[in-house]
Design an enzyme around this catalytic site. Sequence first.
Site, PDB file in Angstrom:
ATOM      1  N   ASP A  78       0.801  -1.234   0.000  1.00 35.02           N
ATOM      2  CA  ASP A  78       0.000   0.000   0.000  1.00 35.02           C
ATOM      3  C   ASP A  78       0.832   1.281   0.000  1.00 35.02           C
ATOM      4  O   ASP A  78       0.608   2.174   0.834  1.00 35.02           O
ATOM      5  CB  ASP A  78      -0.924   0.040   1.222  1.00 35.02           C
ATOM      6  N   GLU A 244     -11.076  -0.898  -3.371  1.00 32.33           N
ATOM      7  CA  GLU A 244     -10.321  -0.204  -2.323  1.00 32.33           C
ATOM      8  C   GLU A 244      -9.167   0.558  -2.962  1.00 32.33           C
ATOM      9  O   GLU A 244      -9.031   0.607  -4.184  1.00 32.33           O
ATOM     10  CB  GLU A 244      -9.781  -1.221  -1.315  1.00 32.33           C
TER      11      GLU A 244
END
Length: 609
Positions: A78, A244
């Site tokens: 991420d 997401e």
Amino acid sequence: MKWTITDDCAGRPQSLKLSSLVLAPLLLTATLHCGDGTMSPLPHGGGTGPEEVGATPLAAACTPGSSGNPFVSGWYADPDMKIYNGVYWVYPTYSAPYDAQTHLDAFSSPDLITWTKHSKVLDKANVSWATRAIWAPSPIFRNNTYYLYFGANDIQSDGQLGGIGVAKSNNPAGPYVDAIGRPLISKFINGAQPIDQNIFIDDDGQAYLYYGGWGHCNIVKVNSDMISLDNASFKEITPSGYVEGALMFKRNGKYYLMWSEGGWTGPDYRVSYAVASSPLGPFPKAGTILSQNAAIGTGSGHNTVVNVPGTDDWYIFYHRRPLGETDGNHRVLSYDRMYFNSDGTIKPVEMTSQDNFCDGNALGWTSYGATWTVSNGRYVNQQQPDAKALLNTNYSALSLEADVTPGASGDAGLIFRVSSPGAGLDAYKGYYAGVAAGSDRVVLGRANGGAWTELASAAATIDANVTYHLAVVANGDRISVYLNRSTVPTLTATDATYASGAVGVRAHDSAAAFDNVSASKPPGAIFYADGGYGGLGISLNAGNYTLAQLNAAGIPNDWMSSLRVPAGWTVQVYQNNDFAGTMWKFTADTPLLPAEANDQMSSVKISAQ
């Protein structure tokens, strides 16, 4: 000799420093010293100049993205990043079980090549309400303060404590401390789980937070203090396919929203994007630009992008899972070049498998049978009977190349389609192509766990401690070896013993050095014998192929079970010869053909964009 210096300082003031001059052959090592204090190394040779065939070729420049992935060690995911005072800062998730995800590290680089780790820039000790699952940090600088937005606790309902927080520091390396003593967003709004936040400041100074999990994406205006929200501005902007990992950036007046689709531990994790004229959207899906690559890595997603100041050079930073990893948290940080079309759309990103060792490390390599080190920008081994090093890859059809410098004895070169590597002589299954200074020859052979079969060899003048460019193209059962960028292969052979496997380098009884290693799939559509891109793979360029032409290319009748289709290409598979019978059209990678089309190809039409 005339040399042309390539300006790599992007218009900044510069001076040229000659750091070494080596004769026989002549090599000039130079560095551009830019006026803002940065340095831009030039290729060996100082730029472009004559290259003597058979002598040391000019090495590639140390450029971003050319030193291999992962670019830092450890399990991380991420990533988001910003440029602070000319330094690139990457803030990722520490990828571990949720109860162990209690801090955030950061990495900084002046050049996107060498990286410095900054441990625990944020720790749960400085956030009273965060206990676990601290992830997806997003950095920004404003008000003479460094802010870091983060998710914590992975809340599953409004009744739980957690959500999106904001921390601040007077240093990009932290320590960051909670700015408000509570979550900034702690509730499910418009169905969006409060995770995966991305902070963006538009040219007019307005700050926005894009965020959301559970298939919903929200945008909310952030007040100028950067620690409070305009609560009346929450708006759902969920594009088609969104799961997401929201990301916003701006280029040429257009707003680009990126997001991740699929399951983060599954084979379908990928990055898609939309383009809008407003930061508020709407955001109609424009396409998918990053997908898993069965030859390099899986689970690629949750990205950020960076633009090199003063250029239109863009890079996409993301995480992916090494081949063979089954632990969902075993993710690594990677980045590749990202290109735009003239209309502003984004070209699909090609994952890379390369290393020029400019970063001084060999991350991603596994060695066997010897000690390997990076020295002076090359990968070198101690002389042993058999020294191998592999990249964790799985190529069938491939193009593999490297600069190889053999020692005075033995031979050195490239290995490919390798499995079952070991530490003993020829203790692997796969192919080897190499050069030998002691015997002045180029050789191609096959190893089978200790047994060696020579497939082809040719005499060539090979001098010790001189660098040679060696390239291999393996397409189906056809293998070609090229020396010093010749357009005519030095060696050719036909062998289908091994269909796929890892790529790497090998030295047999030789203290050798390797540089500029690069592996890629050949251009064109690739047809595989088995599902899941397994078995032998054969690449075909655009054109129409009858059964006879398919056979000539090494593809038997009714043989293909999966295929890879380059972006923008179309493959029309025909059940019968001469483009007759049922036709199936494919415009994207297909890991398994429909049952009715499996093993049914007798002719094919391939068209390129």
